[in-house]
Scaffold this motif. Structure first.
Motif, short mmCIF file in Angstrom:
data_model
loop_
_atom_site.label_atom_id
_atom_site.label_comp_id
_atom_site.label_asym_id
_atom_site.label_seq_id
_atom_site.Cartn_x
_atom_site.Cartn_y
_atom_site.Cartn_z
N VAL A 182 0.85 -1.19 0.00
CA VAL A 182 0.00 0.00 0.00
C VAL A 182 0.89 1.24 0.00
O VAL A 182 2.09 1.18 0.28
N PHE A 183 0.29 2.38 -0.31
CA PHE A 183 0.98 3.67 -0.29
C PHE A 183 0.61 4.38 1.01
O PHE A 183 -0.56 4.66 1.27
N MET A 184 1.60 4.67 1.84
CA MET A 184 1.36 5.21 3.16
C MET A 184 1.08 6.71 3.09
O MET A 184 1.88 7.49 2.54
N LEU A 185 -0.08 7.10 3.64
CA LEU A 185 -0.42 8.52 3.77
C LEU A 185 0.09 9.09 5.07
O LEU A 185 0.22 10.32 5.21
N ARG A 186 0.35 8.24 6.05
CA ARG A 186 0.93 8.64 7.33
C ARG A 186 1.98 7.61 7.73
O ARG A 186 1.93 6.45 7.28
N SER A 187 2.92 8.00 8.55
CA SER A 187 3.91 7.05 9.05
C SER A 187 3.25 6.14 10.08
O SER A 187 2.37 6.56 10.85
N ALA A 188 3.68 4.87 10.10
CA ALA A 188 3.02 3.91 10.99
C ALA A 188 3.97 2.78 11.35
O ALA A 188 4.93 2.48 10.62
N HIS A 189 3.68 2.18 12.50
CA HIS A 189 4.33 0.94 12.93
C HIS A 189 3.37 -0.22 12.66
O HIS A 189 2.15 -0.05 12.74
N TYR A 190 3.92 -1.39 12.39
CA TYR A 190 3.11 -2.60 12.25
C TYR A 190 4.01 -3.82 12.45
O TYR A 190 5.24 -3.70 12.45
N ARG A 191 3.41 -4.97 12.64
CA ARG A 191 4.18 -6.20 12.82
C ARG A 191 3.95 -7.12 11.62
O ARG A 191 2.84 -7.21 11.09
N ASP A 192 5.04 -7.81 11.20
CA ASP A 192 4.92 -8.73 10.07
C ASP A 192 4.39 -10.08 10.56
O ASP A 192 4.01 -10.24 11.73
N HIS A 193 4.36 -11.07 9.68
CA HIS A 193 3.81 -12.38 10.05
C HIS A 193 4.64 -13.08 11.13
O HIS A 193 4.13 -13.95 11.84
N ASP A 194 5.92 -12.73 11.26
CA ASP A 194 6.76 -13.34 12.29
C ASP A 194 6.75 -12.56 13.59
O ASP A 194 7.49 -12.90 14.53
N GLY A 195 5.95 -11.50 13.68
CA GLY A 195 5.85 -10.72 14.91
C GLY A 195 6.91 -9.64 15.04
O GLY A 195 6.99 -8.99 16.08
N ARG A 196 7.73 -9.44 14.01
CA ARG A 196 8.77 -8.41 14.09
C ARG A 196 8.16 -7.04 13.77
O ARG A 196 7.38 -6.89 12.84
N LYS A 197 8.56 -6.06 14.55
CA LYS A 197 8.00 -4.72 14.39
C LYS A 197 8.66 -4.02 13.22
O LYS A 197 9.89 -4.00 13.09
N LYS A 198 7.84 -3.42 12.34
CA LYS A 198 8.32 -2.73 11.15
C LYS A 198 7.86 -1.27 11.20
O LYS A 198 6.92 -0.91 11.91
N PHE A 199 8.53 -0.43 10.39
CA PHE A 199 8.17 0.98 10.29
C PHE A 199 7.93 1.32 8.82
O PHE A 199 8.71 0.92 7.95
N ALA A 200 6.85 2.00 8.54
CA ALA A 200 6.52 2.45 7.19
C ALA A 200 6.44 3.96 7.20
O ALA A 200 5.64 4.54 7.94
N GLY A 201 7.26 4.62 6.40
CA GLY A 201 7.30 6.07 6.38
C GLY A 201 6.23 6.68 5.49
O GLY A 201 5.74 6.05 4.54
N GLN A 202 5.85 7.89 5.82
CA GLN A 202 4.83 8.62 5.05
C GLN A 202 5.32 8.85 3.62
O GLN A 202 6.50 9.10 3.37
#
Length: 317
Positions: free
Chosen positions: A206-226
């Motif tokens: 997806v195209f991020m409109l805001r910066s966000a944190h999320y976890r992948d399928h293995d439970g690792r925390k990821k960051f997606a920039g705006q």
């Protein structure tokens, strides 16, 4: 047939190697002690020659004798260790040769049994195949497929019989060649891989409109920039789209805004959204806007404030 004397010889060689190893360890301990004694005697002789009474010849002779004795002992121990190393190497070579002969004998016996089984099964196979071909031929003159089967079976029988005449002769000679070392030991078939391949978890970009944190399928925390693309689990992407935190890849804003921040992100900023804390929306299909309507760039105008009245003429009854 297994040779019991060969097994006994292998046990004798293994016992001999163990005894030689233990003896060498004992001699190594004695050599270390002798080396310590030599160093001590050499130092004492040196001190006597540098600062002792040079007229005391008896004391000097005793110091020299101690050095000579320690040096002679070390030389003797080194000689014994060298002999032991040679004997151990020869015993290990003989043991390896005995093991190889044992492995070759076992492989040759196994191959001989396999060849005998092939030779015993071959006549029955040829006879049954010929009987099948004859039975098919009886009706093959009026049934095309049956005639084709009869021809195939007859052709296969002929090829197998010709190939067996050459192959069996070669196979029968292989066991003796393996025993004599002229033929390599046949390798065992590789085990079949039975581990199940786990399916790859589904993701969505997806195209991020805001910066966000999320976890992948293995439970690792990821960051997606705006204003950047982000690949995440489908459920997480659905939440981001539903809450307006992200847009689909066909959104026109992506073409205009992607990468404009140039990587200037602060993952700890207060406005960074935690997508895992967003409530899961109801499962509804994601419908992209019609590309034709989106390209038309229509603007919605609120005309609710425009007061209008319309007179309609109605005939009276």
């Amino acid at each position: 047939m297994k040779n019991p004397f060969r097994k006994a010889r292998m046990q004798i060689l293994e016992t001999t190697i163990a005894a030689l190893t233990k003896r060498a360890e004992q001699l190594a301990v004695k050599r270390a002690a002798a080396k310590t004694a030599l160093d001590k005697a050499t130092k004492a002789r040196q001190e006597a020659l540098l600062s002792g009474d040079l007229n005391d010849q008896r004391a000097l002779d005793n110091l020299q004798s101690a050095v000579d004795t320690a040096a002679s002992l070390i030389a003797g121990l080194d000689d014994a260790l060298a002999v032991l190393a040679h004997e151990k190497t020869e015993a290990e070579r003989q043991l390896a040769a005995e093991r190889e002969r044992t492995e070759r004998a076992a492989a040759a016996d196994k191959l001989a049994k396999q060849v005998a089984a092939i030779e015993a099964a071959l006549p029955g196979y040829l006879a049954q195949s010929r009987a099948l071909a004859d039975a098919l031929s009886e009706i093959g003159h009026w049934h095309f497929e049956t005639d084709q089967m009869a021809g195939f079976v007859s052709n296969a029988v002929g090829q197998v019989e010709v190939a067996a005449n050459f192959t069996l002769v070669e196979l029968k000679a292989m066991p003796d060649a393996i025993r004599q070392g002229r033929q390599a030991i046949p390798g065992e078939p590789a085990p079949a891989l039975s581990a199940a391949i786990e399916p790859t978890p589904e993701t969505q970009t997806v195209f991020m409109l805001r910066s966000a944190h999320y976890r992948d399928h293995d439970g690792r925390k990821k960051f997606a920039g705006q204003w950047e693309d982000a690949t995440m689990p489908v459920a997480t992407a659905r939440r981001a789209l539903h809450e307006g935190i992200a847009a689909v890849m066909t959104d026109p804003r992506r073409k205009q805004l992607r990468g404009v921040r140039g990587g200037d992100f602060s993952p700890r900023a207060a406005d960074v959204v935690d997508l895992d804390a967003v409530v899961e929306p109801h499962a509804t299909p994601q419908i992209d806007p019609d590309p034709v309507l989106r390209a038309a760039n229509f603007t919605e105008i609120d005309r609710s404030a425009d007061a209008r009245s319309v007179q309609i003429e109605v005939p009276r009854l």
